[in-house]
Design a protein around this motif. Structure first.
Motif, PDB file in Angstrom:
ATOM      1  N   ASP A   1      27.705 -42.834  31.884  1.00  0.00           N
ATOM      2  CA  ASP A   1      28.809 -43.700  31.470  1.00  0.00           C
ATOM      3  C   ASP A   1      29.754 -43.977  32.643  1.00  0.00           C
ATOM      4  OD1 ASP A   1      30.374 -45.138  29.696  1.00  0.00           O
ATOM      5  OD2 ASP A   1      30.783 -43.446  28.368  1.00  0.00           O
ATOM      6  N   ASP A   2      30.519 -45.060  32.541  1.00  0.00           N
ATOM      7  CA  ASP A   2      31.544 -45.388  33.543  1.00  0.00           C
ATOM      8  C   ASP A   2      30.960 -45.383  34.951  1.00  0.00           C
ATOM      9  OD1 ASP A   2      33.114 -45.273  31.283  1.00  0.00           O
ATOM     10  OD2 ASP A   2      33.968 -43.319  31.747  1.00  0.00           O
TER      11      ASP A   2
ATOM     12  N   ASP B   1      30.739 -49.646  34.639  1.00  0.00           N
ATOM     13  CA  ASP B   1      32.087 -49.543  34.091  1.00  0.00           C
ATOM     14  C   ASP B   1      32.750 -50.907  33.961  1.00  0.00           C
ATOM     15  OD1 ASP B   1      34.229 -47.455  33.374  1.00  0.00           O
ATOM     16  OD2 ASP B   1      35.294 -48.911  34.635  1.00  0.00           O
TER      17      ASP B   1
ATOM     18  N   GLU C   1      29.419 -52.696  30.439  1.00  0.00           N
ATOM     19  CA  GLU C   1      30.508 -52.461  29.483  1.00  0.00           C
ATOM     20  C   GLU C   1      31.616 -53.490  29.680  1.00  0.00           C
ATOM     21  OE1 GLU C   1      31.496 -48.118  30.585  1.00  0.00           O
ATOM     22  OE2 GLU C   1      31.440 -48.169  28.405  1.00  0.00           O
TER      23      GLU C   1
HETATM   24 MG    MG Z   1      32.579 -46.335  29.648  1.00  0.00          MG
END
Ligand code: MG
Ligand code: C2E
Ligand code: MG
Ligand code: MG
Length: 292
Positions: free
Chosen positions: A180-181, A203, A237
């Motif tokens: 993630d990110d 991200d 995202e």
């Molecule tokens: Mg994220």
């Protein structure tokens, strides 16, 4: 602050700091109550396949309906849950919610996946009881590949053997892993292969100015190309505009998530979105991509 009060150390705790400490104590107490009284809700944000526009997965995101303070976002209470050890119980609960949702939605889309965020702290101390998680999957008759766990680069920063063993136990069993990110931390790229990462999630800070910043465009495209060379799929995202969606698709980014598609919604609303996305008479596939 203490010095500005004339250097008197005993003035260090100002009334407002005492209030802050008390507020925190109350919140921690409330968090225990919340777990017992089911004040949490899992909401789901759709993720689409950028080639077809179809919803093919969801990210489970936690919400707390506090009886007095109303809706509280995870950024405010996840850190508290981490500090108090409540994150383990809490994480098990979210995992089960995600698994239940996946088993419902696989009736519409056979290879549907639900991803769940895992805090690095969940791996600490006694860690995740992976057997409990596997038992949940079994009781739902759900294959492990229906679940994706999202970990952050922060986890990789000081990863120990205990953590990487739990992570590998999950991924060896068939649960998929997303980083993630991606792009915001300092993780060693070597870990992408070592830890059997299946997805990176670019991200939202890179997507935000994608269509106006040459630098961010180059970074998004480079991250996508690199991930693909390592056989890792890419989820972007924070997609908020059609122009961003199209640009991501133009450099073969695999999946998109963001307010342009939909914000997080409750499970009933999600099911409607899913049905509409699959129904040729309704919101036909591709509508989301602007090529009706
Ligand atoms: Mg994220
Ligand atoms: P995350 O995993 O990176 O989740 C994405 C966040 O971005 C979510 O915020 C989502 O609502 C928000 N978002 C989605 N699309 C857009 C968009 O187009 N624009 C913008 N500006 N934001 C968008 P949320 O739900 O407040 O969650 C914040 C963070 O809290 C998550 O970041 C995750 O790290 C953590 N979190 C959420 N649920 C859980 C959970 O069940 N367990 C744990 N450990 N952490 C969680
Ligand atoms: Mg996430
Ligand atoms: Mg794997």
């Amino acid at each position: 602050a203490a010095k500005s009060l004339g250097g008197n150390q005993y003035h260090y705790f100002t009334p407002s700091m005492q209030e802050a400490v008390q507020k925190r104590m109350h919140m921690i107490n409330d968090l225990h109550v919340a777990l017992e009284n089911n004040q949490f809700e899992t909401v789901f944000q759709p993720i689409i396949d950028l080639k077809t526009g179809d919803i093919c997965r969801a990210e489970a995101l936690i919400r707390w309906h506090h009886p007095v303070h109303g809706l509280i976002n995870p950024a405010s209470f996840v850190p508290l849950a981490e500090d108090t050890g409540l994150i383990q119980a809490f994480g098990d609960w979210v995992f089960l919610e995600a698994a239940k949702a996946a088993s419902r939605w696989r009736k519409y889309v056979p290879d549907f996946q639900v991803s769940v965020n895992i805090s690095p702290v969940q791996f600490k101390n006694e860690g995740i009881d992976t057997n409990v998680w596997f038992a949940h999957l079994k009781s739902l008759n759900l294959p492990p590949e229906a679940i994706v766990i999202e970990i952050t680069e922060g986890l990789l920063l000081d990863i120990d053997e205990h953590t990487s063993n739990q992570l590998l136990a999950l991924s060896d069993a068939g649960i998929e892993v997303a980083l993630d990110d991606f792009g915001t931390g300092y993780s060693s790229l070597a870990y992408l292969k070592k830890l059997d990462i299946d997805y990176v999630k670019i991200d939202q800070m890179f997507v935000k100015n994608l269509t106006t910043s040459e630098e961010d465009r180059v970074l998004c495209e480079a991250m996508t190309v690199m991930a693909h060379k390592l056989d890792i799929a890419v989820i972007a995202e924070g997609v908020e505009t059609l122009a961003q969606l199209r640009m991501l698709a133009s450099f073969n980014c695999d999946y998109g998530q963001g307010y342009y598609i939909s914000g997080p919604v409750n499970d009933e609303e999600f099911e409607e979105l899913l049905a509409a996305s699959r129904n040729p008479d309704g919101n036909a596939p591709g509508t989301m991509m602007g090529h009706v």
